[in-house]
Design an enzyme around this catalytic site. Structure first.
Site, PDB file in Angstrom:
ATOM      1  N   ARG A  93     -61.173 -13.619-130.418  1.00 10.74           N
ATOM      2  CA  ARG A  93     -60.904 -14.368-132.352  1.00 10.74           C
ATOM      3  C   ARG A  93     -60.236 -13.453-132.617  1.00 10.74           C
ATOM      4  O   ARG A  93     -59.136 -13.945-133.655  1.00 10.74           O
ATOM      5  CB  ARG A  93     -62.245 -14.399-132.325  1.00 10.74           C
ATOM      6  N   GLY A  94     -60.726 -11.673-133.029  1.00  7.86           N
ATOM      7  CA  GLY A  94     -59.907 -11.630-134.000  1.00  7.86           C
ATOM      8  C   GLY A  94     -60.512 -11.315-135.314  1.00  7.86           C
ATOM      9  O   GLY A  94     -61.385 -12.605-135.803  1.00  7.86           O
ATOM     10  N   ASP A  95     -60.287 -10.656-135.527  1.00  8.86           N
ATOM     11  CA  ASP A  95     -61.646  -9.958-137.280  1.00  8.86           C
ATOM     12  C   ASP A  95     -60.858 -11.070-137.932  1.00  8.86           C
ATOM     13  O   ASP A  95     -59.504 -11.015-138.161  1.00  8.86           O
ATOM     14  CB  ASP A  95     -61.342  -8.543-137.336  1.00  8.86           C
ATOM     15  N   GLN A 151     -68.656  -3.796-127.382  1.00  4.31           N
ATOM     16  CA  GLN A 151     -67.901  -2.980-128.330  1.00  4.31           C
ATOM     17  C   GLN A 151     -68.669  -1.200-128.540  1.00  4.31           C
ATOM     18  O   GLN A 151     -70.052  -1.600-127.543  1.00  4.31           O
ATOM     19  CB  GLN A 151     -69.462  -3.941-129.236  1.00  4.31           C
ATOM     20  N   ALA A 192     -62.997 -17.564-129.439  1.00  3.15           N
ATOM     21  CA  ALA A 192     -62.430 -17.377-128.616  1.00  3.15           C
ATOM     22  C   ALA A 192     -62.783 -17.926-127.542  1.00  3.15           C
ATOM     23  O   ALA A 192     -61.671 -18.565-126.381  1.00  3.15           O
ATOM     24  CB  ALA A 192     -63.001 -15.587-127.689  1.00  3.15           C
ATOM     25  N   GLU A 222     -58.646   2.274-122.678  1.00  2.47           N
ATOM     26  CA  GLU A 222     -57.896   1.962-124.025  1.00  2.47           C
ATOM     27  C   GLU A 222     -57.567   2.343-125.129  1.00  2.47           C
ATOM     28  O   GLU A 222     -57.093   3.158-124.815  1.00  2.47           O
ATOM     29  CB  GLU A 222     -59.066   1.067-124.952  1.00  2.47           C
ATOM     30  N   THR A 256     -54.342  -2.713-127.074  1.00  2.59           N
ATOM     31  CA  THR A 256     -54.606  -3.553-128.421  1.00  2.59           C
ATOM     32  C   THR A 256     -53.893  -4.599-128.321  1.00  2.59           C
ATOM     33  O   THR A 256     -52.278  -3.911-128.494  1.00  2.59           O
ATOM     34  CB  THR A 256     -55.405  -2.671-128.769  1.00  2.59           C
ATOM     35  N   ALA A 278     -54.383  -8.605-134.670  1.00  2.94           N
ATOM     36  CA  ALA A 278     -54.988 -10.012-135.339  1.00  2.94           C
ATOM     37  C   ALA A 278     -53.898 -10.516-136.068  1.00  2.94           C
ATOM     38  O   ALA A 278     -54.030 -11.534-135.743  1.00  2.94           O
ATOM     39  CB  ALA A 278     -56.276 -10.153-135.577  1.00  2.94           C
ATOM     40  N   TYR A 325     -71.479  -7.580-127.833  1.00  2.00           N
ATOM     41  CA  TYR A 325     -71.248  -6.546-128.938  1.00  2.00           C
ATOM     42  C   TYR A 325     -73.460  -6.605-128.462  1.00  2.00           C
ATOM     43  O   TYR A 325     -74.224  -7.488-128.738  1.00  2.00           O
ATOM     44  CB  TYR A 325     -71.429  -7.782-130.491  1.00  2.00           C
TER      45      TYR A 325
END
Ligand code: FAD
Length: 287
Positions: free
Chosen positions: A107-109, A174, A123, A16, A47, A50, A143
């Site tokens: 979804r994003g934070d 994660q 998501a 990543e 990445t 968001a 997660y």
């Protein structure tokens, strides 16, 4: 190349990267990618902000280059919480026109300073929307130690099942430092009927800034062994780097021995560290 096809053949090994900050030169990431290419990862993911910093276009551009210039399969991350359907549609059009087939639907934070757009709440809604727009390979996040917004791992895994049922082809976890947390999660996910491949997210901790960030923000539990190593070498940058690499290699060897579907290395754009880890595990992952 669609990533889901890889899991039938091998233990997947992926990297990543993130786009450079607006103040840095774009050449820095391209130099990094040139070095990462030589390590022959199965795919490289990029990445995507968001919302707020507006560098999404750059993420698409970098993913394109990974494919066209470096000959490696790209995956683009796509967080939805701060975008409306028209904006996500436009990004999907760009992704399609660039020939990128793999998307990590997120979804994003939730950012307290940004009002969510409300077209996508989670998501799974994005996954359905992406599927309605084209034939993409879709990954989702998971997660092992529970997402911070969930009250329990059971609740989180039941929600994860909804996301997989919406059309996720594989999952990327994660980061974690305690492999037993990953194994317990994997077992619970299987009991919940989640049977798509799960890649383990591995973050080599190689400098003091990272340690401080880990301790304050990341929900991952820090095993005694990890804490001792960090304490022992925090004032010796080279030793800390080498110890962080060794810890990540150790985690990977154990994961592969326990039949993990894939390893997703959070490279932090550090090609040296990615190279050291790849050299150490390439024979093990391929065996
Ligand atoms: P979701 O799957 O929507 O889950 C979020 C929370 O909502 C969880 O508590 C879940 O249990 C709950 N939930 C899920 N579905 C439902 C439902 N249907 N009903 C009720 N509750 C539900 N962020 C970025 O901004 N850019 C990136 O590039 C990026 N890359 C990432 C890569 C990986 C591998 C990972 C693990 C995370 C990444 N993130 C990124 C962070 C991610 O956006 C955040 O962790 C975010 O808070 C959750 O995203 P998600 O897609 O997992 O959300």
């Amino acid at each position: 190349m669609r990533i889901r096809e890889l899991f039938d053949k091998k233990t997947v090994f992926s990297f990543e990267v993130f786009p450079p900050k607006k103040t840095s030169s774009i050449d820095v990431i391209y130099n990094t990618l040139e070095q990462l290419r030589d390590l022959s990862p199965d795919f490289i993911s990029v990445t995507y902000s968001a919302g707020g910093s507006g560098n999404g276009h750059l993420s698409c551009e970098i993913a394109s280059k990974i494919k066209d210039e470096y000959g490696i399969t790209p995956m683009i991350h796509l967080p939805c919480i701060n975008y409306d359907k028209a904006e996500i549609s436009a990004v999907l059009d760009e992704i399609k026109s660039r020939g990128i087939e793999n998307i990590l639907a997120l979804r994003g934070d939730i950012n307290p300073d940004i009002e969510p757009k409300n077209d996508f709440r989670n998501a799974d809604e994005l996954v359905r929307f992406i599927k309605s727009k084209g034939d993409f390979d879709i990954a989702g996040a998971c997660y092992p130690e529970c997402h911070a917004d969930s009250d329990s791992l059971v609740e989180d895994i039941l929600n994860l099942r909804k996301k997989v049922d919406a059309g996720v082809d594989h999952l990327i976890s994660q980061l974690f430092f305690d492999n037993s947390a990953f194994y317990e999660f994997r077992e619970k996910a299987a009991i919940a009927g989640i049977n798509v491949p799960i890649e383990a997210g591995i973050m080599p901790v190689v400098n003091k800034n990272q340690i401080e960030r880990m301790v304050s923000t990341c929900g991952a539990s820090l095993p005694q062994k990890f804490v001792k190593i960090m304490q022992r070498y925090e004032h010796n940058p080279e030793a800390l780097r080498d110890a962080g690499i060794a810890y990540a290699v150790n985690q990977i060897v154990d994961l592969v021995a326990n039949g993990v579907d894939g390893i997703h290395l959070y490279t932090m754009n550090n090609a040296y560290v990615a190279a050291k880890i790849s050299e150490a595990v390439s024979g093990i992952i391929g065996a």
